[in-house]
Design a protein around this motif. Structure first.
Motif, PDB file in Angstrom:
ATOM      1  N   LYS A  17       0.838  -1.200   0.000  1.00 25.70           N
ATOM      2  CA  LYS A  17       0.000   0.000   0.000  1.00 25.70           C
ATOM      3  C   LYS A  17       0.873   1.250   0.000  1.00 25.70           C
ATOM      4  O   LYS A  17       0.646   2.189  -0.775  1.00 25.70           O
ATOM      5  CB  LYS A  17      -0.916  -0.008   1.222  1.00 25.70           C
ATOM      6  CG  LYS A  17      -1.793   1.212   1.332  1.00 25.70           C
ATOM      7  CD  LYS A  17      -2.648   1.174   2.587  1.00 25.70           C
ATOM      8  CE  LYS A  17      -3.373   2.472   2.787  1.00 25.70           C
ATOM      9  NZ  LYS A  17      -4.108   2.509   4.050  1.00 25.70           N
ATOM     10  N   TYR A  21       1.019   4.186  -2.926  1.00 24.27           N
ATOM     11  CA  TYR A  21       0.762   5.579  -2.569  1.00 24.27           C
ATOM     12  C   TYR A  21       1.975   6.453  -2.898  1.00 24.27           C
ATOM     13  O   TYR A  21       1.828   7.611  -3.279  1.00 24.27           O
ATOM     14  CB  TYR A  21       0.398   5.697  -1.096  1.00 24.27           C
ATOM     15  CG  TYR A  21      -1.069   5.443  -0.810  1.00 24.27           C
ATOM     16  CD1 TYR A  21      -1.890   6.468  -0.377  1.00 24.27           C
ATOM     17  CD2 TYR A  21      -1.636   4.189  -0.972  1.00 24.27           C
ATOM     18  CE1 TYR A  21      -3.230   6.261  -0.101  1.00 24.27           C
ATOM     19  CE2 TYR A  21      -2.966   3.967  -0.723  1.00 24.27           C
ATOM     20  CZ  TYR A  21      -3.765   4.992  -0.278  1.00 24.27           C
ATOM     21  OH  TYR A  21      -5.084   4.784  -0.028  1.00 24.27           O
ATOM     22  N   GLY A  29      -3.750   9.900  -3.794  1.00 22.62           N
ATOM     23  CA  GLY A  29      -3.724   9.080  -2.580  1.00 22.62           C
ATOM     24  C   GLY A  29      -4.876   9.419  -1.653  1.00 22.62           C
ATOM     25  O   GLY A  29      -5.501   8.529  -1.063  1.00 22.62           O
ATOM     26  N   ARG A  30      -5.174  10.719  -1.549  1.00 26.44           N
ATOM     27  CA  ARG A  30      -6.314  11.123  -0.709  1.00 26.44           C
ATOM     28  C   ARG A  30      -7.636  10.616  -1.296  1.00 26.44           C
ATOM     29  O   ARG A  30      -8.522  10.181  -0.557  1.00 26.44           O
ATOM     30  CB  ARG A  30      -6.342  12.637  -0.538  1.00 26.44           C
ATOM     31  CG  ARG A  30      -5.300  13.096   0.480  1.00 26.44           C
ATOM     32  CD  ARG A  30      -5.382  14.575   0.757  1.00 26.44           C
ATOM     33  NE  ARG A  30      -4.372  15.194  -0.122  1.00 26.44           N
ATOM     34  CZ  ARG A  30      -4.521  16.325  -0.761  1.00 26.44           C
ATOM     35  NH1 ARG A  30      -5.634  17.006  -0.649  1.00 26.44           N
ATOM     36  NH2 ARG A  30      -3.567  16.807  -1.518  1.00 26.44           N
ATOM     37  N   ASP A  33      -8.025   7.025  -0.430  1.00 27.11           N
ATOM     38  CA  ASP A  33      -8.475   6.846   0.964  1.00 27.11           C
ATOM     39  C   ASP A  33      -9.986   7.013   1.075  1.00 27.11           C
ATOM     40  O   ASP A  33     -10.661   6.231   1.757  1.00 27.11           O
ATOM     41  CB  ASP A  33      -7.773   7.851   1.886  1.00 27.11           C
ATOM     42  CG  ASP A  33      -6.311   7.513   2.118  1.00 27.11           C
ATOM     43  OD1 ASP A  33      -5.945   6.322   1.986  1.00 27.11           O
ATOM     44  OD2 ASP A  33      -5.536   8.445   2.427  1.00 27.11           O
ATOM     45  N   LYS A  36     -11.675   4.027  -0.492  1.00 24.97           N
ATOM     46  CA  LYS A  36     -11.546   2.855   0.389  1.00 24.97           C
ATOM     47  C   LYS A  36     -12.586   2.905   1.508  1.00 24.97           C
ATOM     48  O   LYS A  36     -13.252   1.906   1.805  1.00 24.97           O
ATOM     49  CB  LYS A  36     -10.133   2.799   0.964  1.00 24.97           C
ATOM     50  CG  LYS A  36      -9.882   1.604   1.860  1.00 24.97           C
ATOM     51  CD  LYS A  36      -8.449   1.572   2.364  1.00 24.97           C
ATOM     52  CE  LYS A  36      -8.274   2.634   3.410  1.00 24.97           C
ATOM     53  NZ  LYS A  36      -6.983   2.560   4.106  1.00 24.97           N
ATOM     54  N   LYS A  37     -12.760   4.078   2.119  1.00 25.75           N
ATOM     55  CA  LYS A  37     -13.741   4.222   3.195  1.00 25.75           C
ATOM     56  C   LYS A  37     -15.156   3.966   2.687  1.00 25.75           C
ATOM     57  O   LYS A  37     -15.958   3.286   3.343  1.00 25.75           O
ATOM     58  CB  LYS A  37     -13.653   5.612   3.823  1.00 25.75           C
ATOM     59  CG  LYS A  37     -12.408   5.825   4.650  1.00 25.75           C
ATOM     60  CD  LYS A  37     -12.332   7.236   5.174  1.00 25.75           C
ATOM     61  CE  LYS A  37     -11.030   7.480   5.906  1.00 25.75           C
ATOM     62  NZ  LYS A  37     -10.886   8.863   6.363  1.00 25.75           N
TER      63      LYS A  37
END
Length: 78
Positions: A17, A21, A29-30, A33, A36-37
């Motif tokens: 990971k 990133y 990358g943000r 995230d 992913k959430k």
């Protein structure tokens, strides 16, 4: 699997990971995230829906529904 192997696999996954990133620009990358959430939330909601449906089916299976008479009428063609 033993505990040590699981810990090593988990550590390897974290390194993968971090590598991905590091290759991507920071804003991407943000975004990953956030995605992913959202995927985790969707998975939890889907699992909850499946469990709810299974509970409804089990409840229906335990209750004996009265048999209904056929709603189809016989028609003679002359």
């Amino acid at each position: 699997m033993n505990r040590e192997l699981l810990n090593r696999l988990r550590t390897a996954g974290e390194y993968q990971k971090k590598t991905i990133y590091a290759l991507l620009p920071e804003p991407v990358g943000r975004h990953l995230d956030v995605i992913k959430k959202e995927l985790k939330i969707m998975a939890v909601e889907t699992a909850a829906d499946v469990l709810r449906e299974c509970g409804k089916r089990d409840h229906r299976d335990t209750e004996q529904e009265p048999e209904r008479e056929s709603e189809v009428k016989k028609v003679d063609i002359v």
